[in-house]
Design a protein around this motif. Structure first.
Motif, PDB file in Angstrom:
ATOM      1  N   LYS A 146      22.065 -28.083  19.155  1.00 35.54           N
ATOM      2  CA  LYS A 146      21.608 -26.948  18.357  1.00 35.54           C
ATOM      3  C   LYS A 146      22.258 -26.982  16.964  1.00 35.54           C
ATOM      4  CE  LYS A 146      21.296 -21.924  18.410  1.00 35.54           C
ATOM      5  NZ  LYS A 146      21.628 -20.690  19.105  1.00 35.54           N
ATOM      6  N   LEU A 147      23.545 -27.266  16.912  1.00 31.61           N
ATOM      7  CA  LEU A 147      24.253 -27.369  15.642  1.00 31.61           C
ATOM      8  C   LEU A 147      23.698 -28.523  14.806  1.00 31.61           C
ATOM      9  CD1 LEU A 147      26.539 -26.373  13.807  1.00 31.61           C
ATOM     10  CD2 LEU A 147      28.063 -27.953  15.018  1.00 31.61           C
ATOM     11  N   ARG A 148      23.403 -29.643  15.455  1.00 38.07           N
ATOM     12  CA  ARG A 148      22.825 -30.794  14.759  1.00 38.07           C
ATOM     13  C   ARG A 148      21.479 -30.436  14.132  1.00 38.07           C
ATOM     14  NH1 ARG A 148      19.047 -34.338  14.809  1.00 38.07           N
ATOM     15  NH2 ARG A 148      18.117 -33.594  16.720  1.00 38.07           N
ATOM     16  N   ARG A 149      20.633 -29.719  14.868  1.00 39.68           N
ATOM     17  CA  ARG A 149      19.336 -29.294  14.338  1.00 39.68           C
ATOM     18  C   ARG A 149      19.503 -28.346  13.149  1.00 39.68           C
ATOM     19  NH1 ARG A 149      17.011 -27.496  19.692  1.00 39.68           N
ATOM     20  NH2 ARG A 149      17.219 -29.429  20.829  1.00 39.68           N
ATOM     21  N   GLN A 150      20.454 -27.433  13.254  1.00 45.27           N
ATOM     22  CA  GLN A 150      20.694 -26.486  12.164  1.00 45.27           C
ATOM     23  C   GLN A 150      21.169 -27.212  10.905  1.00 45.27           C
ATOM     24  OE1 GLN A 150      23.425 -23.728  13.967  1.00 45.27           O
ATOM     25  NE2 GLN A 150      21.782 -22.378  14.707  1.00 45.27           N
ATOM     26  N   VAL A 151      22.071 -28.181  11.084  1.00 43.66           N
ATOM     27  CA  VAL A 151      22.551 -28.961   9.943  1.00 43.66           C
ATOM     28  C   VAL A 151      21.402 -29.758   9.333  1.00 43.66           C
ATOM     29  CG1 VAL A 151      24.033 -30.904   9.285  1.00 43.66           C
ATOM     30  CG2 VAL A 151      24.949 -29.059  10.694  1.00 43.66           C
ATOM     31  N   HIS A 152      20.576 -30.329  10.192  1.00 42.91           N
ATOM     32  CA  HIS A 152      19.428 -31.097   9.717  1.00 42.91           C
ATOM     33  C   HIS A 152      18.470 -30.199   8.929  1.00 42.91           C
ATOM     34  CE1 HIS A 152      16.266 -34.091   9.608  1.00 42.91           C
ATOM     35  NE2 HIS A 152      15.430 -33.188  10.093  1.00 42.91           N
ATOM     36  N   GLU A 153      18.158 -29.020   9.448  1.00 40.05           N
ATOM     37  CA  GLU A 153      17.263 -28.088   8.764  1.00 40.05           C
ATOM     38  C   GLU A 153      17.842 -27.638   7.428  1.00 40.05           C
ATOM     39  OE1 GLU A 153      16.365 -24.903  11.459  1.00 40.05           O
ATOM     40  OE2 GLU A 153      15.334 -26.236  12.864  1.00 40.05           O
TER      41      GLU A 153
ATOM     42  N   SER B  38      16.183 -28.422   3.848  1.00 41.30           N
ATOM     43  CA  SER B  38      15.851 -27.326   2.932  1.00 41.30           C
ATOM     44  C   SER B  38      16.526 -27.514   1.576  1.00 41.30           C
ATOM     45  CB  SER B  38      16.275 -25.985   3.524  1.00 41.30           C
ATOM     46  OG  SER B  38      15.498 -25.675   4.654  1.00 41.30           O
ATOM     47  N   MET B  39      17.788 -27.897   1.574  1.00 41.53           N
ATOM     48  CA  MET B  39      18.498 -28.122   0.316  1.00 41.53           C
ATOM     49  C   MET B  39      17.881 -29.290  -0.451  1.00 41.53           C
ATOM     50  SD  MET B  39      20.810 -25.823  -0.045  1.00 41.53           S
ATOM     51  CE  MET B  39      21.833 -26.501  -1.313  1.00 41.53           C
ATOM     52  N   GLY B  40      17.545 -30.354   0.249  1.00 38.27           N
ATOM     53  CA  GLY B  40      16.903 -31.502  -0.394  1.00 38.27           C
ATOM     54  C   GLY B  40      15.568 -31.119  -1.015  1.00 38.27           C
ATOM     55  N   ASN B  41      14.768 -30.350  -0.278  1.00 36.71           N
ATOM     56  CA  ASN B  41      13.480 -29.899  -0.810  1.00 36.71           C
ATOM     57  C   ASN B  41      13.675 -29.009  -2.037  1.00 36.71           C
ATOM     58  OD1 ASN B  41      11.996 -31.265   1.111  1.00 36.71           O
ATOM     59  ND2 ASN B  41      11.848 -29.511   2.477  1.00 36.71           N
ATOM     60  N   LEU B  42      14.676 -28.141  -2.002  1.00 38.60           N
ATOM     61  CA  LEU B  42      14.970 -27.272  -3.137  1.00 38.60           C
ATOM     62  C   LEU B  42      15.320 -28.098  -4.373  1.00 38.60           C
ATOM     63  CD1 LEU B  42      15.575 -24.455  -4.392  1.00 38.60           C
ATOM     64  CD2 LEU B  42      17.921 -24.773  -3.579  1.00 38.60           C
ATOM     65  N   PHE B  43      16.188 -29.087  -4.216  1.00 36.37           N
ATOM     66  CA  PHE B  43      16.596 -29.912  -5.352  1.00 36.37           C
ATOM     67  C   PHE B  43      15.427 -30.728  -5.902  1.00 36.37           C
ATOM     68  CE2 PHE B  43      21.086 -29.861  -3.479  1.00 36.37           C
ATOM     69  CZ  PHE B  43      21.460 -28.787  -4.268  1.00 36.37           C
ATOM     70  N   VAL B  44      14.627 -31.298  -5.014  1.00 39.35           N
ATOM     71  CA  VAL B  44      13.491 -32.110  -5.453  1.00 39.35           C
ATOM     72  C   VAL B  44      12.465 -31.242  -6.178  1.00 39.35           C
ATOM     73  CG1 VAL B  44      11.486 -33.429  -4.622  1.00 39.35           C
ATOM     74  CG2 VAL B  44      13.768 -33.942  -3.747  1.00 39.35           C
ATOM     75  N   GLU B  45      12.137 -30.079  -5.617  1.00 39.74           N
ATOM     76  CA  GLU B  45      11.151 -29.206  -6.249  1.00 39.74           C
ATOM     77  C   GLU B  45      11.665 -28.649  -7.572  1.00 39.74           C
ATOM     78  OE1 GLU B  45       9.461 -26.276  -3.639  1.00 39.74           O
ATOM     79  OE2 GLU B  45       9.075 -27.785  -2.097  1.00 39.74           O
ATOM     80  N   THR B  46      12.952 -28.340  -7.649  1.00 41.05           N
ATOM     81  CA  THR B  46      13.526 -27.858  -8.904  1.00 41.05           C
ATOM     82  C   THR B  46      13.415 -28.928  -9.979  1.00 41.05           C
ATOM     83  OG1 THR B  46      15.068 -26.419  -7.718  1.00 41.05           O
ATOM     84  CG2 THR B  46      15.616 -26.970  -9.992  1.00 41.05           C
TER      85      THR B  46
END
Length: 166
Positions: free
Chosen positions: A8-15, A19-27
């Motif tokens: 569960k922790l691994r999935r949360q870290v992955h998500e 999300s952070m990667g998508n934010l940086f790329v879209e910005t």
């Protein structure tokens, strides 16, 4: 039990990382689009001011303004749809070659084989637009419904989806 918590922790870290990667790329994407749009508008305004200062406007100047207009339209379309229509790049190339052709014929040496090469290149690009248009109408990027086939709940088809274009 600890394995489930670790998973569960691994999935949360992955998500979170996704999300952070998508934010940086879209910005970066939007900042770059604004920069390209601003530079295009600035260049068009500066070119127009030079034309006014010169006191006369030639067909070369008008075609150059069309190139800036097409580049601005490309940025706007990419900003709105997140897709770059290949046709617009070809339109810019055709306009640039037409400008070069007019400039060479009217300002430089008498017509030679270069005119034939330029007109051939323009014809080839016009044919490429025809091929792209035909391909996008025959093979849309978004699946469309067959009008002769019934669709209903649970069919998995969306009748409101229209044809996509390259």
């Amino acid at each position: 039990m600890r394995v489930n918590k670790a998973e569960k922790l691994r999935r949360q870290v992955h998500e979170l990382a996704e999300s952070m990667g998508n934010l940086f790329v879209e910005t970066f994407h939007y900042l770059a689009l604004f920069a390209i749009g601003a530079v295009t508008a600035w260049a068009a305004v500066m070119e127009f001011l030079q034309m006014v200062e010169k006191g006369n406007i030639s067909i070369d100047d008008i075609l150059l303004l069309f190139i800036y207009l097409e580049l601005g339209a490309m940025v706007g379309i990419y900003f709105k749809t997140n897709h770059m229509p290949v046709r617009f790049l070809i339109y810019v190339a055709i306009t640039a070659l037409t400008r070069l052709l007019i400039s060479n014929v009217s300002h430089h040496n008498p017509p030679d084989m270069g005119v034939v090469y330029l007109t051939g290149a323009i014809l080839l690009l016009a044919f490429a637009i025809l091929v792209v248009r035909y391909a996008s109408s025959q093979f849309p990027s978004v699946k469309i419904e067959n009008p002769h086939r019934k669709t209903g709940a649970g069919s998995g088809e969306h009748p409101e989806v229209e044809k996509g274009e390259l």
